[in-house]
Design an enzyme around this catalytic site. Structure first.
Site, PDB file in Angstrom:
ATOM      1  N   ASN A  57      -2.660   5.189  11.689  1.00 42.37           N
ATOM      2  CA  ASN A  57      -3.775   4.683  10.859  1.00 42.37           C
ATOM      3  C   ASN A  57      -3.848   5.300   9.464  1.00 42.37           C
ATOM      4  OD1 ASN A  57      -4.590   4.157  13.796  1.00 42.37           O
ATOM      5  ND2 ASN A  57      -5.939   2.846  12.601  1.00 42.37           N
ATOM      6  N   PHE A  76       0.834  -1.210   0.000  1.00 41.97           N
ATOM      7  CA  PHE A  76       0.000   0.000   0.000  1.00 41.97           C
ATOM      8  C   PHE A  76       0.874   1.267   0.000  1.00 41.97           C
ATOM      9  CE2 PHE A  76      -2.470   2.543   3.415  1.00 41.97           C
ATOM     10  CZ  PHE A  76      -3.089   3.341   2.479  1.00 41.97           C
ATOM     11  N   SER A  82       5.281   2.645  14.000  1.00 42.98           N
ATOM     12  CA  SER A  82       3.833   2.599  14.248  1.00 42.98           C
ATOM     13  C   SER A  82       3.431   3.337  15.518  1.00 42.98           C
ATOM     14  CB  SER A  82       3.386   1.147  14.363  1.00 42.98           C
ATOM     15  OG  SER A  82       2.055   1.097  14.821  1.00 42.98           O
ATOM     16  N   SER A  83       2.341   4.075  15.405  1.00 37.74           N
ATOM     17  CA  SER A  83       1.808   4.802  16.565  1.00 37.74           C
ATOM     18  C   SER A  83       1.286   3.838  17.627  1.00 37.74           C
ATOM     19  CB  SER A  83       0.662   5.690  16.120  1.00 37.74           C
ATOM     20  OG  SER A  83      -0.396   4.891  15.669  1.00 37.74           O
ATOM     21  N   THR A 106       2.239  -9.857   1.241  1.00 41.27           N
ATOM     22  CA  THR A 106       1.007  -9.059   1.353  1.00 41.27           C
ATOM     23  C   THR A 106       0.917  -8.029   0.223  1.00 41.27           C
ATOM     24  OG1 THR A 106       2.092  -7.533   2.873  1.00 41.27           O
ATOM     25  CG2 THR A 106       0.792  -9.279   3.872  1.00 41.27           C
ATOM     26  N   GLY A 107       2.025  -7.763  -0.439  1.00 41.72           N
ATOM     27  CA  GLY A 107       2.032  -6.825  -1.574  1.00 41.72           C
ATOM     28  C   GLY A 107       1.345  -7.451  -2.783  1.00 41.72           C
ATOM     29  N   ASP A 117      -6.568  -4.390  21.145  1.00 45.35           N
ATOM     30  CA  ASP A 117      -6.937  -3.096  20.576  1.00 45.35           C
ATOM     31  C   ASP A 117      -6.564  -1.959  21.527  1.00 45.35           C
ATOM     32  OD1 ASP A 117      -8.029  -2.504  18.146  1.00 45.35           O
ATOM     33  OD2 ASP A 117     -10.081  -2.272  18.870  1.00 45.35           O
ATOM     34  N   TYR A 155       2.764  -6.937  17.525  1.00 42.60           N
ATOM     35  CA  TYR A 155       3.093  -6.072  16.385  1.00 42.60           C
ATOM     36  C   TYR A 155       3.722  -4.731  16.804  1.00 42.60           C
ATOM     37  CZ  TYR A 155       2.425  -3.056  12.320  1.00 42.60           C
ATOM     38  OH  TYR A 155       2.620  -2.151  11.307  1.00 42.60           O
ATOM     39  N   GLN A 197       9.448   0.263   4.057  1.00 43.86           N
ATOM     40  CA  GLN A 197       8.001   0.147   4.283  1.00 43.86           C
ATOM     41  C   GLN A 197       7.572  -1.298   4.484  1.00 43.86           C
ATOM     42  OE1 GLN A 197       6.387   3.181   4.399  1.00 43.86           O
ATOM     43  NE2 GLN A 197       8.497   3.871   4.155  1.00 43.86           N
TER      44      GLN A 197
HETATM   45  C1  UD1 Z   1      -3.547   0.308  12.505  1.00 48.16           C
HETATM   46  C2  UD1 Z   1      -2.674  -0.403  11.511  1.00 48.16           C
HETATM   47  C3  UD1 Z   1      -1.368  -0.759  12.122  1.00 48.16           C
HETATM   48  C4  UD1 Z   1      -0.729   0.511  12.663  1.00 48.16           C
HETATM   49  C5  UD1 Z   1      -1.680   1.171  13.620  1.00 48.16           C
HETATM   50  C6  UD1 Z   1      -1.161   2.492  14.104  1.00 48.16           C
HETATM   51  C7  UD1 Z   1      -3.874  -1.633   9.809  1.00 48.16           C
HETATM   52  C8  UD1 Z   1      -4.457  -2.943   9.412  1.00 48.16           C
HETATM   53  N1  UD1 Z   1      -3.330  -1.594  11.037  1.00 48.16           N
HETATM   54  O1  UD1 Z   1      -3.899  -0.542  13.599  1.00 48.16           O
HETATM   55  O2  UD1 Z   1      -0.524  -1.329  11.143  1.00 48.16           O
HETATM   56  O3  UD1 Z   1       0.452   0.190  13.312  1.00 48.16           O
HETATM   57  O4  UD1 Z   1      -2.908   1.436  12.978  1.00 48.16           O
HETATM   58  O5  UD1 Z   1      -1.027   3.366  13.054  1.00 48.16           O
HETATM   59  O6  UD1 Z   1      -3.888  -0.672   9.081  1.00 48.16           O
HETATM   60  N2  UD1 Z   1     -12.387  -2.450  13.623  1.00 48.16           N
HETATM   61  C9  UD1 Z   1     -13.752  -2.695  13.630  1.00 48.16           C
HETATM   62  N3  UD1 Z   1     -14.254  -3.532  12.703  1.00 48.16           N
HETATM   63  C10 UD1 Z   1     -13.480  -4.155  11.757  1.00 48.16           C
HETATM   64  C11 UD1 Z   1     -12.083  -3.884  11.748  1.00 48.16           C
HETATM   65  C12 UD1 Z   1     -11.572  -3.031  12.710  1.00 48.16           C
HETATM   66  O7  UD1 Z   1     -14.479  -2.170  14.470  1.00 48.16           O
HETATM   67  O8  UD1 Z   1     -14.015  -4.900  10.941  1.00 48.16           O
HETATM   68  C13 UD1 Z   1     -11.835  -1.528  14.639  1.00 48.16           C
HETATM   69  C14 UD1 Z   1     -10.697  -2.132  15.443  1.00 48.16           C
HETATM   70  O9  UD1 Z   1     -11.168  -2.923  16.507  1.00 48.16           O
HETATM   71  C15 UD1 Z   1      -9.992  -0.853  15.906  1.00 48.16           C
HETATM   72  C16 UD1 Z   1     -10.223   0.135  14.752  1.00 48.16           C
HETATM   73  O10 UD1 Z   1     -11.293  -0.392  13.998  1.00 48.16           O
HETATM   74  O11 UD1 Z   1     -10.571  -0.354  17.073  1.00 48.16           O
HETATM   75  C17 UD1 Z   1      -9.015   0.278  13.849  1.00 48.16           C
HETATM   76  O12 UD1 Z   1      -8.568  -1.010  13.495  1.00 48.16           O
HETATM   77  P1  UD1 Z   1      -7.486  -1.253  12.337  1.00 48.16           P
HETATM   78  O13 UD1 Z   1      -7.895  -0.566  11.102  1.00 48.16           O
HETATM   79  O14 UD1 Z   1      -7.244  -2.728  12.282  1.00 48.16           O
HETATM   80  O15 UD1 Z   1      -6.219  -0.449  12.856  1.00 48.16           O
HETATM   81  P2  UD1 Z   1      -5.362  -0.476  14.203  1.00 48.16           P
HETATM   82  O16 UD1 Z   1      -5.521  -1.736  14.960  1.00 48.16           O
HETATM   83  O17 UD1 Z   1      -5.636   0.816  14.889  1.00 48.16           O
END
Ligand code: UD1
Length: 323
Positions: free
Chosen positions: A172, A12, A119-120, A36-37, A275, A143, A75
């Site tokens: 994110n 990405f 990563s944050s 994954t690419g 989470d 992670y 990356q």
């Molecule tokens: C993301 C990144 C991670 C990065 C981090 C900090 C991805 C896949 N992960 O993690 O690489 O290190 O930000 O920048 O981009 N959720 C739902 N429903 C779903 C999927 C997710 O509610 O179907 C929620 C999750 O529980 C979470 C939020 O959405 O609370 C964000 O999830 P996700 O997009 O996976 O990102 P992060 O875990 O924050």
């Protein structure tokens, strides 16, 4: 003329960074193992990118790819918090051993600078918002621990070997080319695809968790700026890359649904293990050190993202289909 190596060039972020460098007329080598690419992410730069298929876990392969390179944009990673919870060993070898192999290869090849995708999630669930780089990291899932280990290695190689390293803590990142249909997909891509397919997304938890969602173009520009900034401002340092705004999942769902023309409410499921509840960045360090500023805001980013997935879905219709 400087030469660039982008690891994870079919991913990405890596594909957008490679494209941005090539559009500036730079000489770019790309490294990816397609774990994954995606090959289709290279379609627009095919023929211009010096592509090397390889795995970061193969120390010789990445060392060879570093030869003759001045700048590396690292990356490549096996992303996703839940993936690392399910299978920590595989993501550890890709993210920690892989990053170490790259540093060793870069050191041997005399690379000038590495910009690293950190990563944050390293901040964890500690109190105190917005997140500042001076806070003590408190990662929770494997992670973020792996990504933080990479940061520490980056700093060590600057302090010990004088290899300039800059760590960008992404918050994110979302946008076109993010894989939408894997169990480990980012929430934005996943929800956009489901809504456009008429399927109801599930929010894990109450949806009041917030994220500093950042459109991909902002992260690309941060990489280019960090690569060019004077060493005394950036070498050995860590920077937040975000928009400096927090948006809840409930709020994000509403806007996405509007853009996608989706009228059903969200389903709600249990909170996801590992989470974090919130994330919000202070981005002044990156602003001060290399003039970073978000170019595309949250809503505009969402609009571009939904438009892109719409287009992708149209193009996926077979030529001879009557649809
Ligand atoms: C993301 C990144 C991670 C990065 C981090 C900090 C991805 C896949 N992960 O993690 O690489 O290190 O930000 O920048 O981009 N959720 C739902 N429903 C779903 C999927 C997710 O509610 O179907 C929620 C999750 O529980 C979470 C939020 O959405 O609370 C964000 O999830 P996700 O997009 O996976 O990102 P992060 O875990 O924050």
């Amino acid at each position: 003329m400087a030469r660039y190596l982008v690891t994870g060039c079919a991913g990405f972020l890596g594909s957008w960074i490679s494209q941005a460098l090539l559009e500036r007329g730079e000489i770019v080598r790309g490294f990816d193992n397609f774990e994954t690419g995606l090959k289709k992410n290279l379609a627009e730069i095919n023929g211009r990118l010096d592509f090397v298929e390889g795995d970061l876990r193969d120390a010789d392969a990445i060392a060879r790819a570093c030869e003759g390179v001045d700048y590396v944009l690292h990356q490549a990673a096996l992303p996703s918090v839940p993936r690392s919870v399910k299978d920590p060993r595989t993501s550890h070898t890709a993210n920690v051993d892989g990053t170490f192999n790259l540093l060793e290869g870069a050191r041997a090849a005399g690379v000038k600078r590495i910009v690293y995708a950190a990563s944050s999630s390293a901040y964890g669930n500690q109190p105190g918002f917005p997140r500042k780089e001076t806070m003590v990291p408190m990662p929770i899932a494997p992670y973020p621990v792996q990504k933080l280990a990479g940061e520490l290695y980056m700093r060590s190689y600057w302090q010990v070997y004088g290899l300039e390293t800059v760590c960008l803590r992404y918050f994110n990142i979302f946008g076109p080319r993010q894989v939408p249909d894997s169990p480990y997909s980012g929430v934005m891509a996943k929800f956009a695809l489901l809504m456009l397919s008429g399927e109801q997304p599930t929010i894990f938890g109450d949806g009041e968790q917030g994220r500093d969602f950042t459109y991909v173009a902002n992260a690309v520009s941060a990489n280019l700026l960090a690569m060019e900034a004077p060493a005394e401002k950036v070498a050995g340092r860590v920077f937040n890359i975000a928009c400096g705004e927090r948006h809840t999942l409930n709020e994000t769902y509403k806007i996405l649904a509007e853009l996608a023309g989706f009228t059903q409410p969200a389903l709600y499921g249990p909170e996801r293990t590992g989470d974090i509840q919130n994330s919000l960045a202070d981005i002044t360090a990156a602003q001060d050190a290399f003039g970073y500023k978000p170019l595309i805001g949250f809503e505009e980013g969402l609009r571009r993202t939904v438009d892109w997935y719409k287009q992708q879905m149209k193009e996926a219709v077979p030529q001879n289909s009557l649809a």
